[in-house]
Every structure is written in C-alpha cells, then in structure tokens.
Write an enzyme that holds these catalytic residues in place. Structure first.
Site, PDB file in Angstrom:
ATOM      1  CG  ASP A 225      38.400  14.381  22.038  1.00 19.73           C
ATOM      2  OD1 ASP A 225      39.505  14.666  22.717  1.00 19.73           O
ATOM      3  OD2 ASP A 225      37.322  14.693  22.564  1.00 19.73           O
TER       4      ASP A 225
ATOM      5  CB  ALA B 145      31.509  10.427  20.853  1.00 18.51           C
TER       6      ALA B 145
END
Length: 531
Positions: free
Chosen positions: A296, A417
């Site tokens: 990511d 996140a």
C-alpha cells in the site's frame, strides 16, 4: 291555480330539466368541465327573472333563493377550476423550460464529445479532469457509457510540453460505465428525481460499480516499484520486457529504477523517465496506465507523483497487508492482459487536499500548491509532553476542542490504516465521506465521526495552547503548527482510480478478511442444549 300560473309552472319544470342536464355534463373522469359550469350559471340567471315570484307563494320564493345560491356556487367552482388550470399551465411551462434547459446542456455535452475525435486527439498533451455525469444512451459513443472526453478534460495547470520524439502515439482515451447487478455489459440505470406534484423521489441507481473500457489500446505505462528489493526489481524487468515484446508499449520508470535496470542489461535502454520536476508535473499527460509493485505504501507514493489527474492504477501485491493491492504478481500476464483488452472494475479513491495557513500570513497559504493525501492527515503533539490542544471547525460550524495525543482526518480509503488503530470505523472506499478520529482523547465521550465529503475542515492551534503541534501527510512531510496556525482540509477533485481484481466490494471485504482476520471466531457447536 290559474292558467297563467300553470304555464309558469311548466316553464319552471322545463328550465329545471335543462338546468339538470347542463350540470350533469361531465368529463369521462368525473370532473365537471368549465364550459358546463358556465352554461349552468347562465341558465340559472336566465331562469331567475322569468320565474313569477308572488308574495303569497313561499315555495317559489325559497326556490328562487336556492337558485341564486346555486348560481353563486357554480360561479365559485368555475373560477376555482379556471385558477387551477392556470396554475397547472404555469407548472407545465416551468417543467418544459427545465426539460429544455437540460436537453440543451445534454446536447452541448454530446457536441463536445463529437468534436473530440477531430480536436482533442490532435492534442497529445491534453490535461484530464475526472467528473461523473448522468449519461443518456444517445451519447456520443452510443454504448451506454461515459466517455473519457466528458470525464477527462483539460484543467490541470502547467505549461505545455514540447513534442517528445520518444513518445509514440497519443494518450489512449477511455470511458467509464456503470455496472448493473454485477454485470459488465455496460448497461446502467439513469439517475432520476421527480419533482412532479411537489414530491421528492429518491433517484433510481445502479449498484454504482464503475467499469473502465479503453476506446483505443493504451500505449504508455509507468512502473512504480518498492525500493531496495532485488525480487521486485527482477519482476519489474520481466514485466517490462513482456509488455514491450507482446504489446509494444512505451515504458516510464523512476530515475532510480532506470539506472538499476540499465545496470542489469542494456536491453532496457528504451525505458524513459522524468529528469526534472517540470517534466514530473506533466507526467499525467503522457501516462495511460500505472503499474505498482509493492504494498500500500507504493500505491501512496505513486499517487503522490500526480498533483492533478491520476491515470488508472494496477497494483500488484508484494507487501504485507495489501488493502489497495489486489492483483497477485504470479499471474501478471493474465491480469495485465485483461486490463489492457477488457473492461475492468475500478475504485475511485478520494484524496484530501490540505493547506497550511500561518498566523503571520493570515489568509495566504504557506505552500504554492495544496498537499494531496490518499490515506490521512495526522496532527499530533510530536516530542512535546503536553496534550495536543486543537480547535476544530466544519465549514462555519464549531465542532469541538481536541485535548489528547492528536487527531486523524482520514479518507475512507485510509479508514483501515491509522484511523482504525485509533478506534475509527472501517468504511468502504467508495463511500463519500471524511473520517474525524481522535488519538487517545482525554475524554470518556469523544467518539469518532464520519462527515460528508463536501465539507471543509479547519483545525487550528489556539493561542493559549501550551505546546506546538505537528502535521504529517500520509506518514511523511511533517510540518510544525504553532499557535494561531491552521490546517484546512477538503476532498480533492482528483481521485485515484485503482483497478479491481473482482469488484470494489469483493476486494474490500477480501482485504479485511485476509489482512485483518476480521471477525474471525471459532464457530459454536450445533449440539447445544435441546429446546
């Protein structure tokens, strides 16, 4: 009763019959027409002066008064009917004007699309801006789609680049289409809201799965790779060779990667790169497709290279969790072949655009351009031992004071996140919203919020704050905020379109199941107590 009175009575009966016939004249749906009401009123007034009223005949007097009352009532009904018809005509006129205006706008869009082939394709440096609009089946492409000429338009600032002899061909146009019930046949429902009779009706929508279909084969690809990994570099070299030999594509890489590939083999001398910041600003005018090799973090870095429009991103999983990297690297030939030749699902991931306003500069922005983030903006206390003290506003409305370790302003893509670690909710990446999540607040009632995407957030350090605050953008680029300084955040008009392995929802659920083992629990046995 005399003969004259009998004659008058007969006339009364005849007029009564005519009056009844006139008032019984109705339309097929049961409404009395304006013409019949007027004729009835005339008949009543014609009959009144002809009716012989004698002081001794109380019945005829009462009948005459009744006729006068009926006549007045008929007049009111006729006037009300006429007023209703006039109002209906006015609403119809407004509706027709609105429809004519929408039709005019649609024809302008279609005209712009029809001129694309002659005008826009001759401009290899056309700048592209993404927006979604309702599309009629009679639009320029005629295939139930949204043309790239409509959604990608020239709006990104920057000087025009010179003709590069290494670039072969032009930027490949594409169109976006709505998927319907999981089908990839390009059919979709049009959004529609009815304002008839003053009612507001919820629009009919498809499942909002967006498909991308190339109108001409893409010719230029940008590779963004995870650094300091020999296995990633070897895979990059293999994929570059395959794309060049089987698809004859132009390849761009970062300067570091080009240097490493040339050190391995001089075969890669055809690879191009950006040599300075000026060329990097116009990179979006050259690139049709982005391929990332990493996790990511590599996708975040690739998105940061584009300050305006972002080409579609195909992210191969070579990291750890992989919330935004659904494609397996072992099957890159099949995956890239499908992306290059077939319609594929994409997820439009919103970005935040952020401005730092210094107290000394008042309304002037500290930076020349906004800072774009794909995951989140974090405001924390840094090395200070004091609590962070922040004042937060949403548009012109006061939100709250943050007293704790800090605050996270996140996109829905960044909900898995840092925001998740701080207690925020996991949100589907295509849900339009901004996450407002405190970090260790010194309060028992400070819960996270999800705000609509159209708001603007302002986070300010008050003058009575005991310490400084620090802002970081996607985990990098930390900026110190002193008393009186403010951070302005809103949704950017430039999302990051990431390709899906299956579709947006399937990829999202797979990522939280496999990456976080979400709601993983041993199932209960069925041999429980009997009822």
């Amino acid at each position: 009763m005399s003969a004259n009175e009998l004659t008058a009575a007969d006339k009364v009966c005849d007029e009564r019959i005519n009056f009844n016939v006139a008032t019984s004249n109705q339309t097929e749906n049961g409404d009395i027409t304006t013409v019949s009401l007027v004729e009835s009123e005339r008949a009543a007034y014609t009959f009144i002066p002809q009716t012989p009223i004698r002081s001794t005949d109380a019945h005829l007097g009462e009948f005459s008064e009744a006729l006068r009352t009926v006549a007045k009532t008929l007049r009111r009904v006729a006037e009300g009917k006429a007023a209703a018809q006039a109002e209906a005509a006015e609403w119809k006129r407004k509706y027709e004007l609105e429809m004519a205006s929408n039709e005019h706008k649609r024809h302008n869009v279609i005209k712009g699309c029809s001129n694309f082939g002659n005008d826009k394709l001759e401009q290899p440096t056309s700048q592209l801006a993404l927006e979604i609009a309702p599309i009629d089946q009679t639009s320029c492409c005629g295939n139930h789609g949204i043309c790239s000429h409509q959604i990608l338009q020239d709006e990104c600032p920057g000087p025009k680049r010179k003709q590069d002899e290494k670039i072969i061909g032009r930027k490949a146009p594409f169109r976006l289409v709505w998927g319907c019930d999981g089908d990839k046949n390009g059919q979709h429902k049009r959004d529609f809201v009815s304002f008839e009779k003053g009612d507001i009706k919820t629009a009919e929508r498809s499942n909002k799965q967006i498909l991308l279909k190339w109108e001409s084969p893409p010719q230029t690809v940008l590779f963004v790779t995870k650094p300091n990994s020999n296995s990633v570099l070897a895979l990059c070299a293999e994929m570059v060779r395959w794309l060049k030999e089987h698809n004859n594509m132009n390849v761009f890489v970062e300067p570091r990667v080009r240097k490493e590939l040339l050190a391995e083999d001089s075969y890669f001398s055809f690879i191009q790169t950006c040599n300075n910041d000026q060329e990097a600003k116009t990179l979006h005018t050259k690139i049709d497709l982005i391929v990332t090799l990493g996790g990511d973090g590599t996708v975040l870095w690739a998105a940061s290279l584009f300050k305006g429009p972002v080409p579609p991103v195909v992210a191969f999983s070579l990291g750890s969790l992989g919330f935004m990297t659904p494609f397996p690297s072992e099957q890159y030939r099949e995956c890239l072949g499908n992306v290059l030749k077939q319609p594929f699902s994409i997820t439009l991931r919103s970005r935040l655009q952020c401005h730092v306003i210094r107290d000394a500069a008042k309304e002037q922005e500290e930076t020349e351009e906004s800072i774009l983030v794909l995951n989140e903006v974090t405001i924390d206390r840094g090395m200070s031992s004091y609590l962070t003290y922040l004042e937060c506003y949403c548009d012109s409305s006061y939100v709250t004071r943050v007293q704790g370790d800090g605050l996270i302003i996140s996109t829905t893509s960044g909900s898995t996140a840092y925001s998740l670690a701080a207690g925020g909710s996991m949100v589907h990446p295509q849900v339009p919203g901004i996450l407002f999540t405190p970090i260790c607040p010194h309060s028992l009632s400070f819960r996270p919020l999800i705000l609509p995407e159209y708001v603007t957030l302002r986070v300010q350090v008050p003058f009575n704050s005991r310490g400084q605050a620090w802002a970081s953008f996607d985990g990098k680029g930390r900026i110190q905020l002193g008393p009186g300084d403010a951070l302005i955040c809103s949704i950017s008009p430039w999302p990051v379109p990431t390709a899906c392995l299956a579709d947006s929802t399937t990829d999202f659920l797979r990522s939280i199941h496999e990456g976080l083992h979400w709601n993983l629990r041993k199932s209960q046995s069925f041999d429980g107590p009997s009822a």
